[in-house]
Design a protein around this motif. Sequence first.
Motif, mmCIF file in Angstrom:
data_model
loop_
_atom_site.group_PDB
_atom_site.id
_atom_site.type_symbol
_atom_site.label_atom_id
_atom_site.label_comp_id
_atom_site.label_asym_id
_atom_site.label_seq_id
_atom_site.Cartn_x
_atom_site.Cartn_y
_atom_site.Cartn_z
ATOM 1 N N PHE A 317 -12.531 3.984 -25.442
ATOM 2 C CA PHE A 317 -11.295 3.570 -26.115
ATOM 3 C C PHE A 317 -10.483 4.732 -26.699
ATOM 4 O O PHE A 317 -9.256 4.766 -26.534
ATOM 5 C CB PHE A 317 -11.612 2.549 -27.210
ATOM 6 N N PRO A 318 -11.106 5.692 -27.404
ATOM 7 C CA PRO A 318 -10.305 6.783 -27.968
ATOM 8 C C PRO A 318 -9.515 7.555 -26.905
ATOM 9 O O PRO A 318 -8.390 8.004 -27.175
ATOM 10 C CB PRO A 318 -11.360 7.682 -28.629
ATOM 11 N N TYR A 319 -10.082 7.694 -25.729
ATOM 12 C CA TYR A 319 -9.403 8.437 -24.654
ATOM 13 C C TYR A 319 -8.379 7.548 -23.942
ATOM 14 O O TYR A 319 -7.327 8.026 -23.514
ATOM 15 C CB TYR A 319 -10.439 8.972 -23.668
ATOM 16 N N LEU A 320 -8.689 6.258 -23.860
ATOM 17 C CA LEU A 320 -7.729 5.316 -23.283
ATOM 18 C C LEU A 320 -6.476 5.235 -24.146
ATOM 19 O O LEU A 320 -5.349 5.181 -23.622
ATOM 20 C CB LEU A 320 -8.374 3.926 -23.167
ATOM 21 N N LEU A 444 -21.827 14.240 -26.630
ATOM 22 C CA LEU A 444 -21.571 15.130 -25.496
ATOM 23 C C LEU A 444 -20.212 15.809 -25.655
ATOM 24 O O LEU A 444 -19.270 15.227 -26.193
ATOM 25 C CB LEU A 444 -21.598 14.338 -24.187
ATOM 26 N N PRO A 445 -20.094 17.057 -25.192
ATOM 27 C CA PRO A 445 -18.816 17.776 -25.342
ATOM 28 C C PRO A 445 -17.691 17.110 -24.555
ATOM 29 O O PRO A 445 -17.916 16.492 -23.506
ATOM 30 C CB PRO A 445 -19.132 19.165 -24.777
ATOM 31 N N ASP A 446 -16.481 17.261 -25.077
ATOM 32 C CA ASP A 446 -15.294 16.716 -24.415
ATOM 33 C C ASP A 446 -14.691 17.741 -23.462
ATOM 34 O O ASP A 446 -14.713 18.953 -23.730
ATOM 35 C CB ASP A 446 -14.230 16.327 -25.447
ATOM 36 N N ILE A 451 -8.430 12.423 -19.208
ATOM 37 C CA ILE A 451 -8.685 11.534 -18.079
ATOM 38 C C ILE A 451 -10.132 11.678 -17.601
ATOM 39 O O ILE A 451 -10.761 10.714 -17.175
ATOM 40 C CB ILE A 451 -7.679 11.816 -16.920
ATOM 41 N N LEU A 452 -10.654 12.910 -17.695
ATOM 42 C CA LEU A 452 -12.068 13.130 -17.336
ATOM 43 C C LEU A 452 -12.992 12.490 -18.353
ATOM 44 O O LEU A 452 -13.995 11.865 -17.988
ATOM 45 C CB LEU A 452 -12.348 14.632 -17.233
ATOM 46 N N ASN A 453 -12.643 12.625 -19.648
ATOM 47 C CA ASN A 453 -13.456 12.011 -20.699
ATOM 48 C C ASN A 453 -13.477 10.488 -20.573
ATOM 49 O O ASN A 453 -14.494 9.850 -20.812
ATOM 50 C CB ASN A 453 -12.912 12.393 -22.078
ATOM 51 N N LEU A 454 -12.327 9.928 -20.187
ATOM 52 C CA LEU A 454 -12.196 8.484 -20.067
ATOM 53 C C LEU A 454 -13.163 7.913 -19.039
ATOM 54 O O LEU A 454 -13.653 6.787 -19.190
ATOM 55 C CB LEU A 454 -10.749 8.122 -19.692
#
Length: 492
Positions: A317-320, A444-446, A451-454
């Motif tokens: 959700f935070p990345y979305l 885990l690191p961001d 878009i990759l994190n999502l």
Amino acid sequence: MSVVARQGIKYSIIGYLGFLLGTFSAIFIFPYDMEFYGKLRYILPTAEMIVPIVVFGLSFSNVKFFSKVNADGKHHNMLSLSLLAIFINFAVFIGAYFLLNYLFPSLKESRLWEMKRLILPLVLVLALSSVFNKFLTNYKRIVVPNIFENFVPKIANLGAFCLFFFMGFAEKSAYGFFFMMFVISLLGYGFYTNRLEKIKPDFNLDYFKKDRFYSEVLTYSLFGFLGNIGNYIAIRIDNFMIGEYISFEENGIYSNIFSIISIIVVPQMGLFNISAPIINKVLASGDYDELDRFHKKTSLSLFFLGLVLFCCIVVGFPYLADFMKNGEDLRSAEPVLWILGFAMLFDLATGFNGHIISLSKFYKFNIVVMLILAVLTISLNMIFLTYTDLGILGIAVAYAISLSLFNIIKIVFNYIKFKVFPLGIEMMYALILGFLSINVAILLPDFELNILNLFYKPTVVLILLFVGNYFLKIYPLDKFLNRNFIKSLFKF
């Protein structure tokens, strides 16, 4: 393939398409103007809360007594009188509403009074539609009613929003489109009903006066009304309260988050249609040990699948939100996502508590519990709005408390009456595994690209859940991931 099977498959397809449309709109369209979306999400739920008062359970009576009146050739007589009663009830309600506002002028400061010219006519349209909707189920036709009931409101919301925000139409024009979609839906109900069997208006009262049959109909309608109004108030009150006492913008944010987290209840959509005949059969046989096994099995299925979706949503959700318009407003309301999610997970874990009661001889107990839920939900909302500054977070907490207590009451009742209990130790293992997966993904690191994190963090969650499930044997996924099961999905 039988009519029931065809209708069931089509019903599920329409349901999922409608859900996907609503979710897509919530993520990519409505965040552009939370205030206007909040207005739309105030209008429809408010109208839907009033509808049971106008319908007064008559829609349910058109199902309950259909076999009898159809055998006597009076089913159109009952439909005609039900529709006439809707108009009479609506006129009485309108008179009472304006009288109350005259006697208590402070009510005219409400949003409902401000938007009465749209909401009140919408109540009449929805009330008439609900009678047609239930009447059509007697013909084993549920697909077209499902389109009108679930798909049209989403088109109405999306179309009105696009007209206002993207095409520059005035609010009144957008509201006009919104209202006309429901009018078209009502006309569609009438046309489809007439197509199945030509409607023959009959307003004669003699049939219902004989042996005081009308008394039996009104008594059953009263029980239907009590159960239905409690259900609608409990489900729709959040949007009304937020729009009335906080702001339309906050209502838009809350509705948006609610739409996103509601993804976790997707597994529940089609499962009851499959399980209802089994529950009914086991109840009839009195084999409560089998009912308990089936109850635990379905509850675990719903909970585990819902938990997988929940873990993926809260991690992603935070990345979305970064890809959504006004995503910062949604990020600030992230605790609402967690609270609503936990409440829905517990609801899934309790399985078909309410359906077991509804299909048993104790079905009237559901009405009592639903009314308790309605009163509890309203009371908790008022407490959080009056005595705290939590805003929509308080509304979410009120929703979670009332829904959880509602489910606990049903768990206790079912255990006393049927000796069935939905919760199992496997759910605790699954919950621990879910929290571990979420924490690992968060730590885990961001990547620099969101878009990759999502995609990668929810993927990590899925891997951890599946690996953990493989060793702990919580849920038998192997039965559903084998080649034969997958092949069966593509066969009729």
